[in-house]
Design a protein around this motif. Sequence first.
Motif, PDB file in Angstrom:
ATOM      1  N   SER A 105       0.957  -1.305  -0.038  1.00 26.86           N
ATOM      2  CA  SER A 105       0.000   0.242  -0.202  1.00 26.86           C
ATOM      3  C   SER A 105       1.193   1.303   0.363  1.00 26.86           C
ATOM      4  O   SER A 105       1.417   1.619   0.893  1.00 26.86           O
ATOM      5  CB  SER A 105      -0.717   0.329   1.370  1.00 26.86           C
ATOM      6  OG  SER A 105      -1.732   0.963   1.668  1.00 26.86           O
ATOM      7  N   VAL A 146      -1.598  -1.613  -4.006  1.00 33.48           N
ATOM      8  CA  VAL A 146      -2.824  -0.490  -3.978  1.00 33.48           C
ATOM      9  C   VAL A 146      -2.448   1.164  -3.270  1.00 33.48           C
ATOM     10  O   VAL A 146      -1.338   0.705  -2.749  1.00 33.48           O
ATOM     11  CB  VAL A 146      -3.707  -1.177  -2.702  1.00 33.48           C
ATOM     12  CG1 VAL A 146      -4.622   0.152  -2.373  1.00 33.48           C
ATOM     13  CG2 VAL A 146      -4.372  -2.878  -2.536  1.00 33.48           C
ATOM     14  N   THR A 166      -3.353   4.379  -2.377  1.00 35.41           N
ATOM     15  CA  THR A 166      -4.272   5.087  -1.146  1.00 35.41           C
ATOM     16  C   THR A 166      -3.653   6.802  -1.361  1.00 35.41           C
ATOM     17  O   THR A 166      -2.774   7.341  -2.027  1.00 35.41           O
ATOM     18  CB  THR A 166      -4.095   4.916   0.299  1.00 35.41           C
ATOM     19  OG1 THR A 166      -3.266   4.852   0.533  1.00 35.41           O
ATOM     20  CG2 THR A 166      -4.260   3.255   0.523  1.00 35.41           C
TER      21      THR A 166
END
Length: 240
Positions: free
Chosen positions: A14, A123, A125
């Motif tokens: 992330s 991912v 964010t």
Amino acid sequence: MGSQLISVYPEELSFPFELEKQSYCNLKLVNNREHHVAFKIKTTSPKKYFVRPTTGIILPWDSIVVLVTLQAQRECPPDMQCKDKFLVQSTVVPPSTDSDDIPPDTFNKDAEGKIEECKLKVVYTAPSASNGPGSLEDHLLFHSSMLRSSKRSTDSNSMCSAAGPEEAVAQLKEEIIVALQQRKKLQQELDNLKQSKLQKRRAGLSIKLIFIAGLVGILIGYILSLSRSMQLGSKLNAEL
């Protein structure tokens, strides 16, 4: 997870995503066996990510933290969806294997040893505060603390040599210094770019002010000229 050679945390990478800024993520690899385990990390987008280290050896029941850096990006992916992936390969190696001299064919599919693979998604964010989870300072501190913890574990392990951990600590310190220097250089370049843009805006604003002042001067002159013409006409009419 206990049946696998290594456990990988977290299960996905992330990154706090912000345009033209680097982002960082820690990847922890834990050796679940009593053997020495070599690892190798690959990615589908090697130009976008900087991984340190990409290969290495994890001592029995020990762990290592890998620092993954997302390079500064100029464009935002559609809907913040990232299709990049990482692959962590691992295999058992002899205790005498040097982490800096792992044989090139160690991770070949046709190699004698069993190769385990773990695939990780990426991912993106929303960015947090300047010293949030994606900041370099926190990740380097975490990386350094994990190495110190690993060093203590290694020192207590009779199979480890005394020089190995010290060399690893020195190497990591050098990498941290280089990373901080690169970050400082990038920050200076960003500040220079902002200053250049600000100067261009000020120059453009000055030209606009000069242009407006000129128009106002012309308008005032026209009004004064018109007023004098009207006064002169009134005097002529009065004399007639």
